[in-house]
Design a protein around this motif. Structure first.
Motif, short mmCIF file in Angstrom:
data_model
loop_
_atom_site.label_atom_id
_atom_site.label_comp_id
_atom_site.label_asym_id
_atom_site.label_seq_id
_atom_site.Cartn_x
_atom_site.Cartn_y
_atom_site.Cartn_z
N TYR A 121 77.97 34.77 42.41
CA TYR A 121 78.73 33.57 42.84
C TYR A 121 79.46 33.84 44.15
O TYR A 121 79.51 32.98 45.04
N GLU A 122 80.02 35.04 44.27
CA GLU A 122 80.71 35.38 45.53
C GLU A 122 79.74 35.37 46.70
O GLU A 122 80.04 34.88 47.79
N LEU A 123 78.53 35.93 46.43
CA LEU A 123 77.53 35.97 47.51
C LEU A 123 77.04 34.57 47.85
O LEU A 123 76.82 34.24 49.01
N LEU A 124 76.87 33.73 46.81
CA LEU A 124 76.46 32.35 47.07
C LEU A 124 77.52 31.63 47.89
O LEU A 124 77.20 30.85 48.80
N GLU A 125 78.77 31.91 47.60
CA GLU A 125 79.84 31.29 48.38
C GLU A 125 79.76 31.77 49.84
O GLU A 125 79.90 31.00 50.78
N ARG A 126 79.50 33.04 49.98
CA ARG A 126 79.43 33.63 51.31
C ARG A 126 78.33 33.00 52.16
O ARG A 126 78.47 32.86 53.37
N VAL A 127 77.22 32.65 51.52
CA VAL A 127 76.12 32.01 52.28
C VAL A 127 76.19 30.48 52.20
O VAL A 127 75.25 29.79 52.58
N GLY A 128 77.32 29.98 51.68
CA GLY A 128 77.56 28.54 51.70
C GLY A 128 76.81 27.75 50.65
O GLY A 128 76.52 26.57 50.84
N LEU A 129 76.50 28.39 49.51
CA LEU A 129 75.66 27.72 48.51
C LEU A 129 76.22 27.81 47.09
O LEU A 129 75.46 27.82 46.13
N LYS A 130 77.53 27.83 47.00
CA LYS A 130 78.11 28.02 45.67
C LYS A 130 77.68 26.91 44.70
O LYS A 130 77.46 27.16 43.52
N ASP A 131 77.48 25.71 45.22
CA ASP A 131 77.11 24.59 44.35
C ASP A 131 75.63 24.58 44.00
O ASP A 131 75.18 23.71 43.27
N PRO A 137 64.29 27.32 43.41
CA PRO A 137 63.87 27.35 44.82
C PRO A 137 63.25 26.02 45.28
O PRO A 137 63.55 25.55 46.38
N ALA A 138 62.41 25.40 44.45
CA ALA A 138 61.74 24.17 44.86
C ALA A 138 62.72 23.03 45.10
O ALA A 138 62.40 22.05 45.77
N GLN A 139 63.94 23.18 44.55
CA GLN A 139 64.95 22.14 44.75
C GLN A 139 65.81 22.40 45.98
O GLN A 139 66.74 21.64 46.27
N LEU A 140 65.51 23.49 46.67
CA LEU A 140 66.32 23.86 47.84
C LEU A 140 65.50 23.69 49.12
O LEU A 140 64.28 23.83 49.12
N SER A 141 66.21 23.42 50.21
CA SER A 141 65.53 23.36 51.52
C SER A 141 65.15 24.79 51.94
O SER A 141 65.62 25.77 51.36
N VAL A 148 69.64 32.06 50.08
CA VAL A 148 69.61 32.71 48.76
C VAL A 148 68.93 34.07 48.87
O VAL A 148 69.38 35.06 48.28
N ALA A 149 67.85 34.13 49.66
CA ALA A 149 67.14 35.40 49.82
C ALA A 149 68.05 36.46 50.45
O ALA A 149 68.01 37.64 50.08
N ILE A 150 68.89 36.04 51.38
CA ILE A 150 69.84 36.98 52.00
C ILE A 150 70.87 37.43 50.95
O ILE A 150 71.16 38.63 50.83
N ALA A 151 71.37 36.48 50.16
CA ALA A 151 72.34 36.82 49.11
C ALA A 151 71.70 37.78 48.10
O ALA A 151 72.34 38.74 47.64
N ARG A 152 70.44 37.54 47.80
CA ARG A 152 69.74 38.42 46.84
C ARG A 152 69.63 39.84 47.40
O ARG A 152 69.83 40.82 46.65
#
Ligand code: ADP
Ligand code: MG
Length: 243
Positions: A121-131, A137-141, A148-152
């Motif tokens: 969650y912290e990483l998702l927040e960091r890349v601006g995708l907490k929500d 993946p298919a639901q994301l641009s 997400v790949a960077i956060a992973r």
């Protein structure tokens, strides 16, 4: 500052074709090295050798004290130390953003699910995708998937991050959001090698730019000098086409 990545006299052949010709390069802790050059010049091969997706035929590579090119090296450890982000985002399609990020920490690092999720969650927040934690993946641009790949990759707490044309597969309007995340990592002191065609980004965020052609490093310099005063004809020709 210590070298985080050290590449010494590396050569690589694919059959009769020599893709890397005696390449040497060091990346210091916290340094951001941009790699530019024409298609087929060996940029991807060089990155792939650093995290052992390819083996070298000659020369040696280290990440910190670990020799990547030692045949006895623990490849898993090398992959943990070097987070790689590809042009195509390569997320697991059947897993949510959160699950994509926690998969390796839970199964490879043996982290507890709760703590892995907290960090995700912290990483998702960091890349601006907490929500978007529970989106597939298919639901994301494309830009969101790449973030997400960077956060992973960051979830494995890598010592270095390797980016291979991270924005080349994106629609133009999504390039900026991904570059912003990488810029933020640079400001945070992450050691990075970044293959890119985004020359403005290379100039602004790079500490150093490497120009490759035909498997060799032709020229390297701080960005302003490499872009404004290229010394080699091949660099000049390349830049005149892309700038
Ligand atoms: P770049 O990333 O700069 O476009 P690459 O490192 O992908 O260049 O490729 C360098 C050269 O090596 C190219 O000519 C490419 O065709 C060749 N090459 C790369 N990977 C392979 C492979 N697995 N087998 C054969 N040739 C390859
Ligand atoms: Mg490439």
């Amino acid at each position: 500052m210590a070298d985080r990545i050290r590449i010494e006299n590396v050569s690589k052949w694919f059959g009769d074709f020599q893709a890397l010709k005696n390449v040497s390069l060091s990346v210091k802790e916290g340094e951001v090295v941009m790699v530019i050059g024409p298609s087929g010049s060996g940029k991807s091969t060089l990155l792939r050798c650093v995290n052992r997706l390819e083996t070298v035929d000659e020369g040696r590579i280290w990440i910190d004290q670990d020799e990547v090119t030692d045949p006895r090296v623990d490849i898993r450890k090398i992959r943990e130390e070097s987070g790689m982000v590809f042009q195509s985002f390569n997320l697991f399609p059947h897993l949510t953003a959160l699950q994509n990020i926690t998969l390796a920490p839970i199964h490879v690092l043996r982290e507890k699910k709760a703590s892995a999720e907290k960090r995700a969650y912290e990483l998702l927040e960091r890349v601006g995708l907490k929500d978007k934690a529970h989106s597939y993946p298919a639901q994301l641009s494309g830009g969101q998937q790449q973030r997400v790949a960077i956060a992973r990759a960051l979830a494995m707490k890598p010592k270095v991050m390797l980016f291979d044309e991270p924005t080349s597969a994106l629609d133009p309007e999504m390039v900026g959001e991904v570059l912003l995340v990488i810029r933020d990592l640079a400001e945070d002191g992450m050691t990075m090698m970044i293959v890119t065609h985004e020359m403005g980004f290379a100039r602004e965020v790079g500490d150093r730019v490497i120009f490759m052609d035909e498997g060799r490093i032709i020229e390297e310099n701080v960005p302003d000098l490499l872009f404004d005063h290229p010394q080699q004809k091949r660099t000049q020709d390349f830049l005149s086409k892309v700038l």
